[in-house]
Write an enzyme that holds these catalytic residues in place. Structure first.
Site, PDB file in Angstrom:
ATOM      1  CE  LYS A  80      -3.035  -0.406   2.643  1.00 22.93           C
ATOM      2  NZ  LYS A  80      -1.677  -0.229   2.062  1.00 22.93           N
ATOM      3  NE  ARG A 115      -4.524  -8.293  -0.842  1.00 22.62           N
ATOM      4  CZ  ARG A 115      -3.586  -7.613  -0.213  1.00 22.62           C
ATOM      5  NH1 ARG A 115      -2.962  -6.622  -0.836  1.00 22.62           N
ATOM      6  NH2 ARG A 115      -3.234  -7.896   1.016  1.00 22.62           N
ATOM      7  NE  ARG A 123       8.205   0.408   6.873  1.00 24.04           N
ATOM      8  CZ  ARG A 123       7.197  -0.166   6.240  1.00 24.04           C
ATOM      9  NH1 ARG A 123       7.292  -1.427   5.826  1.00 24.04           N
ATOM     10  NH2 ARG A 123       6.082   0.495   6.003  1.00 24.04           N
ATOM     11  NE  ARG A 150      10.125  -5.813   7.879  1.00 24.28           N
ATOM     12  CZ  ARG A 150       8.810  -5.652   7.921  1.00 24.28           C
ATOM     13  NH1 ARG A 150       8.081  -6.401   8.701  1.00 24.28           N
ATOM     14  NH2 ARG A 150       8.225  -4.732   7.178  1.00 24.28           N
ATOM     15  NE  ARG A 209       4.811  -5.445  -0.251  1.00 27.16           N
ATOM     16  CZ  ARG A 209       4.895  -4.910   0.974  1.00 27.16           C
ATOM     17  NH1 ARG A 209       6.057  -4.530   1.453  1.00 27.16           N
ATOM     18  NH2 ARG A 209       3.811  -4.736   1.699  1.00 27.16           N
TER      19      ARG A 209
END
Length: 210
Positions: free
Chosen positions: A13, A88, A123, A156, A167
């Protein structure tokens, strides 16, 4: 054009928001940044938000939407805006409608969960200089070592597999029902986000023109 971007964490996004901003010359309004700016400026709603945050409470939807209405009244948002991080939930979307915030298009960037997990958990970031990598798409020359400064690169906490799964579960439970809400209003467009960035951007811009 007033736009909402939907998509699971890691769907891209942020990247697509940048493309739309440049193409349509409209700002991305991030809920977090907007709240911080309102608190710093000491606006009426900013003071209410600060009181809630100082008390350790969640900032209520009506305060967030009040701050949003102030923000979209600013000159740079007169041609439209992109909402990032709000609404949300369906009640937040209903509150937006009730308070007269017009939304023209809702663009969902759809990426299957398995691909998101691979994207996000791959990542890596250098804690020293902030350079970013990906084990599949942008690996460092030497494994786990930053190309720029030679310091270690790490995954991370947000990108750990268990965090990503959590999530995604939250997204499917609370945010995904927004698709039905906006589909009923005839505003939802779903884009295949599994392609490369340039192809996805092209699909998003075509959808906005359509």
């Amino acid at each position: 054009m007033n736009i909402i971007l939907l998509g699971a964490p890691g769907a891209g996004k942020g990247t697509q928001a940048e493309v739309i901003c440049k193409e349509l010359d409209i700002p991305t309004i991030s809920t977090g940044n907007m709240l911080r700016a309102a608190v710093k400026a000491g606006t009426e709603y900013g003071l209410k938000a600060k009181a809630a945050m100082d008390a350790g409470a969640l900032v209520s939807d009506d305060i967030v939407i009040g701050i949003l209405k102030d923000r979209i009244a600013e000159p740079d948002a007169q041609n439209g805006f992109i909402l990032d991080g709000f609404p949300r939930t369906v009640p937040q979307a209903e509150a937006l409608d009730t308070m007269g915030v017009r939304i023209d298009k809702v663009v969902e960037i759809f990426v299957p969960d398995e691909m998101i997990k691979r994207r996000v958990t791959g990542r890596r970031v250098c804690l020293d200089c902030g350079a970013t990598y990906h084990i599949d798409y942008k690996p460092s020359k030497v494994e786990d070592v930053c190309d720029v400064c030679g310091k270690p690169i790490v995954i991370r906490k947000d990108d750990q597999p268990e965090t990503v799964i959590s999530r995604l579960e939250t997204y499917h439970k609370t945010t995904a029902p927004l698709k039905d809400y906006y589909e009923k209003q005839g505003k939802l467009v779903s884009i295949d986000g599994t392609k490369d960035v340039a192809t996805t951007s092209q699909l998003v811009l075509e959808a906005l023109k359509g």
